[in-house]
Design a protein around this motif. Structure first.
Motif, PDB file in Angstrom:
ATOM      1  N   PHE A   1      59.128  71.761 -19.982  1.00  0.00           N
ATOM      2  CA  PHE A   1      59.469  73.181 -19.893  1.00  0.00           C
ATOM      3  C   PHE A   1      59.398  73.655 -18.443  1.00  0.00           C
ATOM      4  N   VAL A   2      58.359  73.278 -17.737  1.00  0.00           N
ATOM      5  CA  VAL A   2      58.190  73.685 -16.339  1.00  0.00           C
ATOM      6  C   VAL A   2      59.291  73.079 -15.461  1.00  0.00           C
ATOM      7  N   LEU A   3      59.573  71.785 -15.663  1.00  0.00           N
ATOM      8  CA  LEU A   3      60.622  71.139 -14.877  1.00  0.00           C
ATOM      9  C   LEU A   3      61.990  71.741 -15.184  1.00  0.00           C
ATOM     10  N   GLY A   4      62.264  72.016 -16.447  1.00  0.00           N
ATOM     11  CA  GLY A   4      63.526  72.641 -16.828  1.00  0.00           C
ATOM     12  C   GLY A   4      63.674  74.024 -16.236  1.00  0.00           C
ATOM     13  N   THR A   5      62.577  74.761 -16.201  1.00  0.00           N
ATOM     14  CA  THR A   5      62.603  76.096 -15.599  1.00  0.00           C
ATOM     15  C   THR A   5      62.888  75.997 -14.108  1.00  0.00           C
ATOM     16  N   ALA A   6      62.248  75.055 -13.426  1.00  0.00           N
ATOM     17  CA  ALA A   6      62.477  74.869 -11.991  1.00  0.00           C
ATOM     18  C   ALA A   6      63.936  74.492 -11.720  1.00  0.00           C
ATOM     19  N   ILE A   7      64.504  73.632 -12.543  1.00  0.00           N
ATOM     20  CA  ILE A   7      65.908  73.238 -12.388  1.00  0.00           C
ATOM     21  C   ILE A   7      66.818  74.441 -12.604  1.00  0.00           C
ATOM     22  N   GLY A   8      66.518  75.257 -13.607  1.00  0.00           N
ATOM     23  CA  GLY A   8      67.306  76.466 -13.846  1.00  0.00           C
ATOM     24  C   GLY A   8      67.233  77.443 -12.690  1.00  0.00           C
ATOM     25  N   VAL A   9      66.074  77.571 -12.087  1.00  0.00           N
ATOM     26  CA  VAL A   9      65.912  78.464 -10.932  1.00  0.00           C
ATOM     27  C   VAL A   9      66.743  77.958  -9.755  1.00  0.00           C
TER      28      VAL A   9
END
Length: 79
Positions: free
Chosen positions: A58-66
């Motif tokens: 979830f954290v990595l996916g959020t960082a990629i989305g940002v």
């Protein structure tokens, strides 16, 4: 380094997908009734490993989305 518009949109979509998938996964994990995640009401090792997997993803996916969102904003400023 500039990201292209399609790459930025892909990264942003991946971030949104990550929110949908992993939030749903955590809800299902918390509601698990099979006995894998909880033993007599107490979390098992299975629960903790899968919760850690979900949170990291979830954290990595959020960082990629940002990163994708920032790429789109940078393209809009230069246009």
């Amino acid at each position: 380094m500039k990201l292209s518009r399609p790459v930025s949109w892909f990264l942003l979509a991946f971030g949104v997908w990550s929110w949908i998938i992993w939030v749903t996964f955590i809800k299902n994990l918390a509601a698990d009734g099979s006995g894998l995640a909880f033993d007599d009401g107490h979390p098992t090792a299975y629960f903790w490993v899968h919760l850690l997997l979900a949170v990291v993803s979830f954290v990595l996916g959020t960082a990629i989305g940002v990163i994708g969102l920032r790429g789109l904003r940078a393209l809009r400023r230069t246009s």
